[in-house]
Design a protein around this motif. Structure first.
Motif: not given
Length: 165
Positions: A77, A79, A115, A118, A122, A153, A158
């Motif tokens: 991923y 971010v 969101d 995530k 996160l 988020a 992401v």
């Protein structure tokens, strides 16, 4: 250290309505990021950094910036701790890019997460890199509740990276 927040206009010119971008300070933009990018280009990553290369949405030219890819559950991923940055906007349009380390370049396609998807990414991102990016999450850390992470988020895009074979 002064951070400048840039909010999108009513038409979402800087990302989704209300999207935030925290511009890097002088030291980060002129010293730290170029140094990390140079080391990464030489094949000496700092804390797993890579150089992200994405085609510009207007020019079509390659644009590069240092990033910290994250692997969660065998999936890679990206971010955006600073929010809806230029690389985020370019990646949304291009849908693909490269992660570079030294002479190696790994091509990928990118899928932006909703969101609700995530949370684990996160949480792990903050666990691993809070020392570097925690200031951009407004006090939300790896130990935050799901509700706190969900509230943060929308400010942090992401992308799931799918390698091109």
């Amino acid at each position: 250290m002064t951070r400048r927040a840039v909010l999108s206009d009513a038409n979402g010119a800087h990302g989704p309505a209300g999207a935030r971008y925290l511009a890097p300070g002088w030291f980060t933009a002129r010293v730290f990021n170029p140094a990390v990018a140079r080391l990464t280009r030489w094949g000496l990553p700092l804390a797993g950094s890579r150089e992200l290369a994405v085609r510009g949405r207007s020019t079509g030219e390659w644009r590069t910036t240092p990033v910290n890819p994250l692997v969660v559950g065998g999936v890679r991923y990206l971010v955006a701790p600073r929010g809806h940055t230029q690389w985020v906007r370019n990646l949304r349009v291009a849908g693909a890019g490269e992660l570079r380390l030294g002479r190696r370049a790994e091509a990928f396609t990118a899928v932006e997460l909703a969101d609700a998807e995530k949370l684990p990414v996160l949480r792990e991102y903050l666990r691993r890199w809070a020392w570097e990016v925690g200031a951009f999450f407004d006090g939300v850390g790896a130990g935050a509740t799901d509700e706190e992470l969900l509230a943060a988020a929308p400010k942090h895009p992401v992308f799931r990276l799918e390698p091109l074979r």
